[in-house]
Design an enzyme around this catalytic site. Sequence first.
Site, mmCIF file in Angstrom:
data_model
loop_
_atom_site.group_PDB
_atom_site.id
_atom_site.type_symbol
_atom_site.label_atom_id
_atom_site.label_comp_id
_atom_site.label_asym_id
_atom_site.label_seq_id
_atom_site.Cartn_x
_atom_site.Cartn_y
_atom_site.Cartn_z
ATOM 1 N N SER A 49 22.143 4.481 19.715
ATOM 2 C CA SER A 49 21.214 5.249 18.886
ATOM 3 C C SER A 49 20.465 6.242 19.764
ATOM 4 C CB SER A 49 20.216 4.309 18.209
ATOM 5 O OG SER A 49 19.365 3.714 19.179
ATOM 6 N N ASP A 81 25.148 6.569 17.001
ATOM 7 C CA ASP A 81 24.678 6.023 15.736
ATOM 8 C C ASP A 81 23.526 6.879 15.207
ATOM 9 O OD1 ASP A 81 24.462 4.229 13.614
ATOM 10 O OD2 ASP A 81 23.139 2.865 14.719
ATOM 11 N N HIS A 82 23.640 7.354 13.983
ATOM 12 C CA HIS A 82 22.583 8.113 13.311
ATOM 13 C C HIS A 82 22.127 9.347 14.093
ATOM 14 C CE1 HIS A 82 21.875 5.671 9.766
ATOM 15 N NE2 HIS A 82 21.978 4.593 10.520
ATOM 16 N N HIS A 212 26.462 0.352 7.155
ATOM 17 C CA HIS A 212 25.316 0.256 8.067
ATOM 18 C C HIS A 212 24.397 -0.879 7.598
ATOM 19 C CE1 HIS A 212 25.419 4.185 10.410
ATOM 20 N NE2 HIS A 212 26.481 4.253 9.631
ATOM 21 N N SER A 215 23.636 -6.563 9.450
ATOM 22 C CA SER A 215 23.359 -7.822 10.148
ATOM 23 C C SER A 215 23.061 -8.921 9.140
ATOM 24 C CB SER A 215 22.169 -7.659 11.099
ATOM 25 O OG SER A 215 22.540 -6.928 12.255
ATOM 26 N N ASN A 255 28.419 -2.161 11.027
ATOM 27 C CA ASN A 255 27.423 -2.001 12.085
ATOM 28 C C ASN A 255 26.548 -3.241 12.219
ATOM 29 O OD1 ASN A 255 28.451 0.580 12.087
ATOM 30 N ND2 ASN A 255 26.474 1.596 11.936
#
Length: 311
Positions: A49, A81-82, A212, A215, A255
């Site tokens: 990120s 990422d992003h 995304h 988790s 992700n």
Amino acid sequence: MLVTSKEMFRKAYEGGYAIGAFNVNNMEIIQGITEAAKETMSPLILQVSAGARKYAKHVYLMKLIEAAIEDTGLPICVHLDHGEDFEICKSCIDGGFTSVMIDGSKHSFKDNIRLTKQVVDYAHEKGVVVEGELGRLAGIEDAVNVSAEDSSYTDPGQVEEFVRSTGVDSLAIAIGTSHGAYKFKPGQKPQLRFDILEEVEKRLPGFPIVLHGASSVIPEYVAQINEFGGAMPNAIGVPEDMLRKAAHMAVCKINIDSDLRLAMTAGVRKHLAEHPDHFDPRQYLTPGRDNIRALVAHKMIHVLGCNGKAY
């Protein structure tokens, strides 16, 4: 060797499994993830990120990843990422990343297409692949901060035009996952919009989709953190059976970041609570790294289904 995700995604789509994209920001996390990938012989995406890049510095992360490739012999995709604008995407492409995400989801549909195409045009000239995003996930992760009110599901009616107009190689969609460790409210039944995913899959046959904020917020690690001074009683993640279902569909990349943070923190807190006289970072970071390795191996085998698929 450093590779793009193109071949990984093709095989994942055909094989009905997903590739884990794990966020990294220090040596121990990279070691734990790559050791698990080697043990399970799994394809791997390490993603960075903007916050991680600022914390560890681009050059340090790239050298650590190069060391991991030399140590494990695995092909690894390095992904931004992003990325929020063209400049950070360009910097990562020029700095050796093999994949970037341009997140134009906060813009209008038209402006999202314009920005994403700008990144695609530059990246493809350099042999780098690009992930775009339609829909906005709620939650907080590094610089990404979207309230529940500002979040929105992906509109399947827009995906064909977006992919055709931008030339992206994969597409992140919003079907109910969110960033952070508090993905659902207490008492709320976790639910993903598989109807949206099914419609996207119909409209983009064979095209790799990304989740995304996926988790699972492993209860074991949350309980361990709480036992040793934490305050996370309401942390709720995405059930792993839902992620397995998504991996059998069009989702080729899932992700994972919050689970890594929780695993590392749980190991460190437990060690320091049991050994308050220890002050050597090697002593308390080792159990954190061990937790990372165990977590990632579990994900690769029991959730993603990508074990044994490294090429």
